[in-house]
Write a protein that holds these residues in place. Structure first.
Motif, PDB file in Angstrom:
ATOM      1  N   PRO A  45     -10.294   4.243  -1.931  1.00  0.00           N
ATOM      2  CA  PRO A  45     -10.639   4.000  -0.522  1.00  0.00           C
ATOM      3  C   PRO A  45      -9.734   4.784   0.425  1.00  0.00           C
ATOM      4  N   THR A  46     -10.164   4.894   1.677  1.00  0.00           N
ATOM      5  CA  THR A  46      -9.276   5.404   2.717  1.00  0.00           C
ATOM      6  C   THR A  46      -8.271   4.315   3.076  1.00  0.00           C
ATOM      7  N   VAL A  74       0.866  -1.172   0.000  1.00  0.00           N
ATOM      8  CA  VAL A  74       0.000   0.000   0.000  1.00  0.00           C
ATOM      9  C   VAL A  74       0.907   1.227   0.000  1.00  0.00           C
ATOM     10  N   LEU A  75       0.697   2.138  -0.933  1.00  0.00           N
ATOM     11  CA  LEU A  75       1.532   3.332  -1.042  1.00  0.00           C
ATOM     12  C   LEU A  75       0.738   4.550  -0.572  1.00  0.00           C
ATOM     13  N   ILE A 128      -2.603   6.071  -2.180  1.00  0.00           N
ATOM     14  CA  ILE A 128      -3.589   6.906  -1.498  1.00  0.00           C
ATOM     15  C   ILE A 128      -2.958   8.234  -1.089  1.00  0.00           C
ATOM     16  N   PRO A 129      -3.576   9.370  -1.433  1.00  0.00           N
ATOM     17  CA  PRO A 129      -3.097  10.663  -0.951  1.00  0.00           C
ATOM     18  C   PRO A 129      -3.603  10.895   0.476  1.00  0.00           C
ATOM     19  N   LEU A 144      -9.045   0.291   2.958  1.00  0.00           N
ATOM     20  CA  LEU A 144      -8.282  -0.641   2.134  1.00  0.00           C
ATOM     21  C   LEU A 144      -7.719  -1.782   2.963  1.00  0.00           C
ATOM     22  N   LEU A 145      -7.166  -1.468   4.141  1.00  0.00           N
ATOM     23  CA  LEU A 145      -6.584  -2.501   4.999  1.00  0.00           C
ATOM     24  C   LEU A 145      -7.634  -3.514   5.437  1.00  0.00           C
TER      25      LEU A 145
END
Length: 430
Positions: free
Chosen positions: A205-206, A144-145, A182-183, A210-211
């Protein structure tokens, strides 16, 4: 509802905001106890965080060492446990400094997913590249970035897109599978738990959302038991047990790694360097006997045949392969140099054996991920070398078994850990 466990690690360069992101995630997910929150508010106020208005320094949630709080950095891995209505998490907040790369190796070694942070102002730095290399070495299955501090670039979509393209390209070079970019603003909580009103151009997604959706764990491989202890009571038992029933008892204790193992199943044993076979007679656990053991279970295994098995020997489903030489990817964890011919101790599972370093193939250049020919490997280097063991081992590919596919190289004189290694496809066997 039934929850599943997801192990997460953070990675990225120093001051990218990993500890603040973890603190924000725990705070907004209501995972910080009231007394801890009061202590956090008091400490933040004492340090003048947030100026006159006051605010919570969320980095203090994980940065608990005095040196960490004094310097505003992360030194050691901090583990935090929390749950939502959908799943449970174990989160490892890892340091960003280059000299603490070894701690990142520790934190990421058990992760099902890694959150890689990039500062929106600075983009990808050398340590970001190094951490991506470590995650690739450890075969972390999901990435996840998070592009952090977007508030400091006025939520510039073009800046975000440029960083997204660069990081995804780097991940692709290393064979990492990136889930979503994700920003976020960890300081203000944008897109961490709740969607942000500032990123109207982002429809994903937030971070927490996502997690909660990521698949946990890895595919179960072949059942494997590295014997930790041989139980041979010979009648010396706790009160209440029948000595005669256990007079000839011989059990092999350890933690079952990967796969499942059942009574009656044929297993292979690598003992004293020679493969043998037997059948499972019984499986004991702290709760009593079971018909089938699952990965992670602490068990005592009884076999139908008398086989000379000692601590460090391996029991697997199928016939194990005896190997004394193999090639592997390593990360150097100590301020030392590894060179061909150097004597080390090799720890693989529960076995510790004398070994020598064989030829060194290459070192990974983190600037462009090219492989440079090398004769030695030093601190924080990622490279490939050959290990020659004095004892036969039964290695597995790391993608199939984290236990069977990993090892440590130890300095014989001091006991300090020199390197962590990963066994991949195409390892040489002798």
């Amino acid at each position: 509802m039934t929850t599943t466990l997801l192990r997460i690690a953070t990675a990225g360069s120093v001051d990218d905001g990993k500890s603040t992101l973890v603190g924000r995630l725990l705070h907004d997910a209501k995972a910080i106890l009231a007394d801890s929150l009061d202590d956090l508010a008091r400490t933040s106020a004492e340090r003048g965080f947030g100026g006159q208005a006051g605010a919570l320094d969320l980095a203090l949630v994980t940065d608990g060492l005095r040196a960490e709080r004094e310097q505003g950095i992360t030194i050691d891995v901090a583990y935090r446990y929390f749950s939502t209505a959908r799943r449970s998490f174990i989160l490892a907040d890892c340091p960003g400094h280059v000299q603490y790369t070894r701690n990142t190796v520790t934190g990421a070694s058990t992760a099902d997913a890694a959150i890689v942070l990039v500062d929106a102002r600075h983009g990808v730095l050398e340590q970001t590249r190094r951490h991506l290399g470590v995650l690739a070495l450890l075969r972390v299955p999901q990435l996840v970035l998070a592009v952090n501090k977007m508030d400091l670039v006025d939520w510039d979509e073009q800046r975000f897109s440029a960083i997204e393209t660069e990081v995804l390209d780097l991940a692709g070079q290393l064979g990492l599978q990136a889930a979503t970019v994700i920003p976020v603003s960890a300081l203000h909580g944008d897109n961490v738990v709740d969607p942000s009103a500032h990123s109207h151009w982002y429809a994903g997604p937030t971070l927490l959302g996502l997690l909660e959706e990521l698949a946990p764990g890895r595919p179960a491989g072949t059942a494997r038991l590295d014997v930790q202890y041989v139980i041979r009571p010979q009648g010396a038992l706790a009160p209440g047990l029948d000595p005669e029933a256990y007079r000839d008892f011989r059990g092999y204790a350890g933690t079952l790694a990967d796969g499942s193992l059942s009574v009656g199943e044929t297993v292979g044993i690598l003992s004293n360097g020679y493969p043998a076979t037997s059948r499972v007679k019984a499986i004991g656990t702290p709760a009593g006997p079971v018909g089938t053991a699952q990965p992670g279970d602490a068990i005592v295994l009884e076999l139908e045949d008398e086989v000379d098995i000692a601590r460090g020997d391996t029991v697997v489903a199928g016939l194990p392969q005896a190997v004394r030489e193999f090639a592997a990817e390593v990360c150097i964890l100590a301020p030392a140099t590894l060179a061909e011919g150097q004597r080390v101790l090799l720890k693989h599972g529960t076995k510790v054996a004398a070994a020598k370093i064989g030829p060194i193939s290459h070192v990974l250049d983190v600037a462009d991920y090219s492989r440079r020919q090398a004769d030695t490997l030093g601190l924080n280097d990622l490279g490939r070398l050959t290990v020659r063991s004095s004892a036969a081992l039964s290695p597995a590919e790391y993608r199939d078994s984290r236990t069977g596919g990993s090892f440590l190289l130890i300095e014989p004189a001091t006991g300090r850990t020199l390197a962590a290694g990963i066994i991949g496809a195409g390892h040489a066997a002798a």
